[in-house]
Design a protein around this motif. Structure first.
Motif, PDB file in Angstrom:
ATOM      1  N   LYS A  80       0.969  -1.033  -0.024  1.00  0.00           N
ATOM      2  CA  LYS A  80      -0.060   0.027   0.023  1.00  0.00           C
ATOM      3  C   LYS A  80       0.909   1.228   0.015  1.00  0.00           C
ATOM      4  CE  LYS A  80      -4.466  -1.625   0.342  1.00  0.00           C
ATOM      5  NZ  LYS A  80      -5.487  -1.442   0.919  1.00  0.00           N
ATOM      6  N   TRP A 104      -2.057  -9.211   7.450  1.00  0.00           N
ATOM      7  CA  TRP A 104      -3.170  -8.567   7.083  1.00  0.00           C
ATOM      8  C   TRP A 104      -4.071  -9.831   6.404  1.00  0.00           C
ATOM      9  CZ3 TRP A 104      -3.893 -10.485   1.828  1.00  0.00           C
ATOM     10  CH2 TRP A 104      -5.065 -10.004   1.331  1.00  0.00           C
ATOM     11  N   ARG A 108      -7.818 -10.175   7.383  1.00  0.00           N
ATOM     12  CA  ARG A 108      -8.885 -10.220   6.597  1.00  0.00           C
ATOM     13  C   ARG A 108      -9.709 -11.688   6.565  1.00  0.00           C
ATOM     14  NH1 ARG A 108     -10.016  -7.615   1.224  1.00  0.00           N
ATOM     15  NH2 ARG A 108     -11.645  -9.112   0.307  1.00  0.00           N
ATOM     16  N   PHE A 115     -19.322 -10.074   6.673  1.00  0.00           N
ATOM     17  CA  PHE A 115     -19.629  -9.515   5.365  1.00  0.00           C
ATOM     18  C   PHE A 115     -20.469 -10.369   4.471  1.00  0.00           C
ATOM     19  CE2 PHE A 115     -16.307  -6.909   6.730  1.00  0.00           C
ATOM     20  CZ  PHE A 115     -17.076  -5.829   7.204  1.00  0.00           C
ATOM     21  N   ARG A 330      -0.496   2.431  -4.659  1.00  0.00           N
ATOM     22  CA  ARG A 330       0.481   1.255  -4.311  1.00  0.00           C
ATOM     23  C   ARG A 330       1.774   1.960  -4.346  1.00  0.00           C
ATOM     24  NH1 ARG A 330      -3.829  -0.599  -2.932  1.00  0.00           N
ATOM     25  NH2 ARG A 330      -4.614  -2.655  -3.480  1.00  0.00           N
ATOM     26  N   ARG A 395      -6.757  -7.294  -2.238  1.00  0.00           N
ATOM     27  CA  ARG A 395      -7.087  -6.483  -1.371  1.00  0.00           C
ATOM     28  C   ARG A 395      -8.368  -5.792  -1.844  1.00  0.00           C
ATOM     29  NH1 ARG A 395      -2.730  -5.362   2.191  1.00  0.00           N
ATOM     30  NH2 ARG A 395      -4.123  -4.132   3.460  1.00  0.00           N
ATOM     31  N   CYS A 397     -12.351  -4.737  -1.802  1.00  0.00           N
ATOM     32  CA  CYS A 397     -12.885  -4.226  -0.801  1.00  0.00           C
ATOM     33  C   CYS A 397     -13.706  -5.550  -0.330  1.00  0.00           C
ATOM     34  CB  CYS A 397     -14.240  -3.282  -1.228  1.00  0.00           C
ATOM     35  SG  CYS A 397     -15.378  -2.922  -0.044  1.00  0.00           S
TER      36      CYS A 397
HETATM   37  C1  HEM Z   1     -19.900   2.008  -2.008  1.00  0.00           C
HETATM   38  C2  HEM Z   1     -19.044   1.773  -0.849  1.00  0.00           C
HETATM   39  C3  HEM Z   1     -17.582   1.329  -0.801  1.00  0.00           C
HETATM   40  C4  HEM Z   1     -16.850   1.523  -1.890  1.00  0.00           C
HETATM   41  C5  HEM Z   1     -16.621   2.161  -3.190  1.00  0.00           C
HETATM   42  C6  HEM Z   1     -15.505   0.919  -1.431  1.00  0.00           C
HETATM   43  C7  HEM Z   1     -14.309   0.831  -2.126  1.00  0.00           C
HETATM   44  C8  HEM Z   1     -13.184   0.122  -1.722  1.00  0.00           C
HETATM   45  C9  HEM Z   1     -11.900   0.097  -2.451  1.00  0.00           C
HETATM   46  C10 HEM Z   1     -11.652   0.636  -3.877  1.00  0.00           C
HETATM   47  C11 HEM Z   1     -10.851  -0.753  -1.694  1.00  0.00           C
HETATM   48  C12 HEM Z   1      -9.685  -1.135  -1.947  1.00  0.00           C
HETATM   49  C13 HEM Z   1      -8.703  -0.151  -1.498  1.00  0.00           C
HETATM   50  C14 HEM Z   1      -7.267  -0.556  -2.033  1.00  0.00           C
HETATM   51  O1  HEM Z   1      -7.099  -1.603  -2.467  1.00  0.00           O
HETATM   52  O2  HEM Z   1      -6.309   0.186  -1.697  1.00  0.00           O
HETATM   53  C15 HEM Z   1     -11.781  -1.052  -0.448  1.00  0.00           C
HETATM   54  C16 HEM Z   1     -11.099  -1.715   0.586  1.00  0.00           C
HETATM   55  C17 HEM Z   1     -11.848  -1.952   1.986  1.00  0.00           C
HETATM   56  N1  HEM Z   1     -13.007  -1.548   2.173  1.00  0.00           N
HETATM   57 FE1  HEM Z   1     -14.333  -0.755   0.971  1.00  0.00          FE
HETATM   58  N2  HEM Z   1     -15.806   0.409  -0.042  1.00  0.00           N
HETATM   59  C18 HEM Z   1     -17.142   0.594   0.103  1.00  0.00           C
HETATM   60  C19 HEM Z   1     -17.615   0.299   1.213  1.00  0.00           C
HETATM   61  C20 HEM Z   1     -17.129  -0.504   2.403  1.00  0.00           C
HETATM   62  C21 HEM Z   1     -17.761  -0.926   3.418  1.00  0.00           C
HETATM   63  C22 HEM Z   1     -19.384  -0.757   3.829  1.00  0.00           C
HETATM   64  C23 HEM Z   1     -16.952  -1.412   4.468  1.00  0.00           C
HETATM   65  C24 HEM Z   1     -17.071  -2.139   5.705  1.00  0.00           C
HETATM   66  C25 HEM Z   1     -18.145  -2.296   6.455  1.00  0.00           C
HETATM   67  C26 HEM Z   1     -15.694  -1.363   3.830  1.00  0.00           C
HETATM   68  C27 HEM Z   1     -14.578  -1.826   4.003  1.00  0.00           C
HETATM   69  C28 HEM Z   1     -13.253  -2.151   3.532  1.00  0.00           C
HETATM   70  C29 HEM Z   1     -12.196  -2.468   3.823  1.00  0.00           C
HETATM   71  C30 HEM Z   1     -11.850  -3.286   5.361  1.00  0.00           C
HETATM   72  C31 HEM Z   1     -11.156  -2.575   3.005  1.00  0.00           C
HETATM   73  C32 HEM Z   1      -9.716  -3.055   3.093  1.00  0.00           C
HETATM   74  C33 HEM Z   1      -9.777  -4.527   2.587  1.00  0.00           C
HETATM   75  C34 HEM Z   1      -8.288  -5.047   2.554  1.00  0.00           C
HETATM   76  O3  HEM Z   1      -7.138  -4.288   2.214  1.00  0.00           O
HETATM   77  O4  HEM Z   1      -8.246  -6.303   2.383  1.00  0.00           O
HETATM   78  N3  HEM Z   1     -15.986  -0.764   2.506  1.00  0.00           N
HETATM   79  N4  HEM Z   1     -12.886  -0.405  -0.358  1.00  0.00           N
END
Ligand code: HEM
Length: 448
Positions: A80, A104, A108, A115, A330, A395, A397
């Motif tokens: 990251k 991580w 995860r 979810f 990244r 990674r 979401c």
């Molecule tokens: C429309 C709503 C959402 C969008 C557009 C979105 C978008 C994203 C994106 C693009 C990433 C990847 C980031 C990366 O790789 O740098 C991400 C990761 C993540 N999101 Fe979402 N997200 C949304 C809603 C949520 C919700 C509701 C939650 C939790 C309840 C959530 C929890 C997470 C977590 C924990 C990660 C990190 C996952 C990891 O690195 O393993 N997101 N999200």
């Protein structure tokens, strides 16, 4: 792309990019309008382009093929990275958003059950009830900040479904604290040169106070969940039940990572979908007709949400045009190559939802809001990573399905009883980590 040396050995060269001023690089153009800078750089220099910001190396990636290389095929060559860590570290600590490696992976896996579809089915009613509770404050003809209403609603839902915690007594304080933190983070992001942490910066005291409130809230959530004898399994239980126990600080980091992630991007995607529907009355009419047909005057249930297929397209199209995560950062762990170009160790690589989602190679009339484009045939034809609002690869979401379900449940509850007229001619953005609006988003509701 490759030069031949005297010994006939091919050496990869760095990607093309703008002519820049020494030391400052492309700072001026970037800070004036990062969204335009990204699209123009892609148009002028192609899918992998190089620039610098105050001495730091940046590469933008604006073709699906090379985004896939970064996020999937060669994902072990990237982390990251420092830029992302500096900005989000004070808020999310070593939570799952920023953690790397085996730790991580283990976090995860621990969080994933929170979810899954079975969990969703238990939470639909909270989503609709909490939205309705906020709608009950609406008065016909009175201008409302839908952005603020959605901010409170998503925060209250996140508190309840993830931690069985009622955030309402702190309703005004937590969003304000989160806003303060995000503003400060944005100002750091927009700062042209690195300023040492010890130097005074406007808003730093407020930032520290906001973080203290967030810490206190996170620890209260943890303590209440530990003391609770409710049968409801919360995310805290998942974190406490690990064989290898986590520190209190680590649980705090996960609580706040989830609260921030759950609240910010859902608020933005719901707000932008409402704005786009309000600006496109034919699409709003179709949403209303579908809600009348499927819900028949009742609140949406878990079984209804998948049947709202036009609303699904309306949200999918909104996530294309205004992706809350518009660019994903990244950093290269070591010297590597991408598209045949040399990318040195420590380069920040930005995968471009904003530019790719607006590329006419994949989307006819790309700047228009057209939910109808999302037919099954269109989705089958669309190359992987021509659409990636939730990222991709390991990674991706963690909550993409959960998030889409929640936004649909919220919008269905709002729109089944209300017409909304927008008071904004055009939405302007103030992009920081996410694509935030530059002004409040207000609308005038009237009952249907
Ligand atoms: C429309 C709503 C959402 C969008 C557009 C979105 C978008 C994203 C994106 C693009 C990433 C990847 C980031 C990366 O790789 O740098 C991400 C990761 C993540 N999101 Fe979402 N997200 C949304 C809603 C949520 C919700 C509701 C939650 C939790 C309840 C959530 C929890 C997470 C977590 C924990 C990660 C990190 C996952 C990891 O690195 O393993 N997101 N999200």
């Amino acid at each position: 792309m490759a030069e031949t040396t005297a010994n006939d050995v091919e050496v990869a060269t760095k990607p093309p990019g703008p002519d820049e001023l020494p030391l400052v690089g492309s700072l001026k153009e970037f800070f004036e309008d990062p969204l335009q800078f990204y699209t123009e750089t892609a148009d002028e220099y192609g899918p992998v382009a190089y620039f610098t910001l105050g001495g730091n190396d940046f590469v933008t990636v604006s073709s699906p093929e090379y985004v896939k290389d970064v996020l999937v095929n060669n994902d072990d060559e990237y982390v990251k990275g420092q830029q992302f860590d500096d900005l989000m570290g004070p808020i999310c600590g070593n939570g799952v958003l920023l953690a790397e490696g085996d730790f991580w992976q283990s976090q995860r896996e621990t969080l994933e059950p929170a979810f899954d579809p079975e969990t969703l089915s238990r939470h639909c009613q909270v989503m609709t009830d909490y939205t309705q509770r906020r709608m009950d404050r609406w008065t016909s003809g009175e201008e409302r900040s839908v952005y603020e209403d959605l901010m409170y609603t998503t925060l209250e839902i996140a508190g309840k479904v993830l931690f069985d915690f009622d955030v309402r007594p702190l309703d005004g304080d937590i969003p304000a604290a989160m806003e303060t933190v995000r503003d400060y983070v944005a100002r750091r992001l927009w700062r042209p040169v690195e300023v040492p942490e010890w130097m005074p910066m406007p808003g730093k005291r407020e930032y520290r106070e906001a973080l203290a409130l967030i810490d206190e809230t996170a620890y209260t959530i943890i303590d209440e969940a530990k003391a609770s004898d409710s049968d409801q399994q919360t995310v805290i239980d998942l974190l406490l039940d690990k064989d290898d126990p986590l520190s209190r600080q680590q649980i705090r980091d996960e609580v706040f990572t989830l609260l921030l992630a759950a609240h910010e991007n859902t608020t933005l995607s719901a707000t932008y979908t409402l704005q786009l529907l309000a600006k496109n009355p034919y699409a709003m009419e179709k949403v209303h007709a579908e809600l009348d047909d499927v819900l028949d005057g009742d609140a949406p249930t878990f079984a209804d949400i998948p049947r709202l297929t036009y609303l699904d397209k309306a949200l999918t199209e909104s996530l294309r045009l205004y992706p809350p995560v518009y660019s994903m950062l990244r950093e290269t762990k070591a010297d590597t190559t991408l598209a045949g170009y040399a990318i040195p160790e420590g380069t920040t690589v930005s995968c471009q939802q904003w530019a790719i989602h607006r590329d006419s190679t994949f989307y006819d009339d790309p700047l228009s809001y057209r939910p109808e484009r999302w037919t099954d045939e269109f989705e089958e034809r669309l190359p992987g990573f021509a659409y990636f609002p939730f990222g991709g690869g390991p990674r991706r979401c963690i909550a993409s399905r959960f998030a889409k379900f929640e936004v649909k449940a919220i919008l269905a509850t709002m729109l089944r009883n209300w017409e909304l007229e927008t008071t904004l001619e055009k939405i302007e953005f103030k992009p920081s980590i996410s694509l935030r609006p530059d002004t409040d988003v207000t609308m005038v509701p009237t009952p249907r």
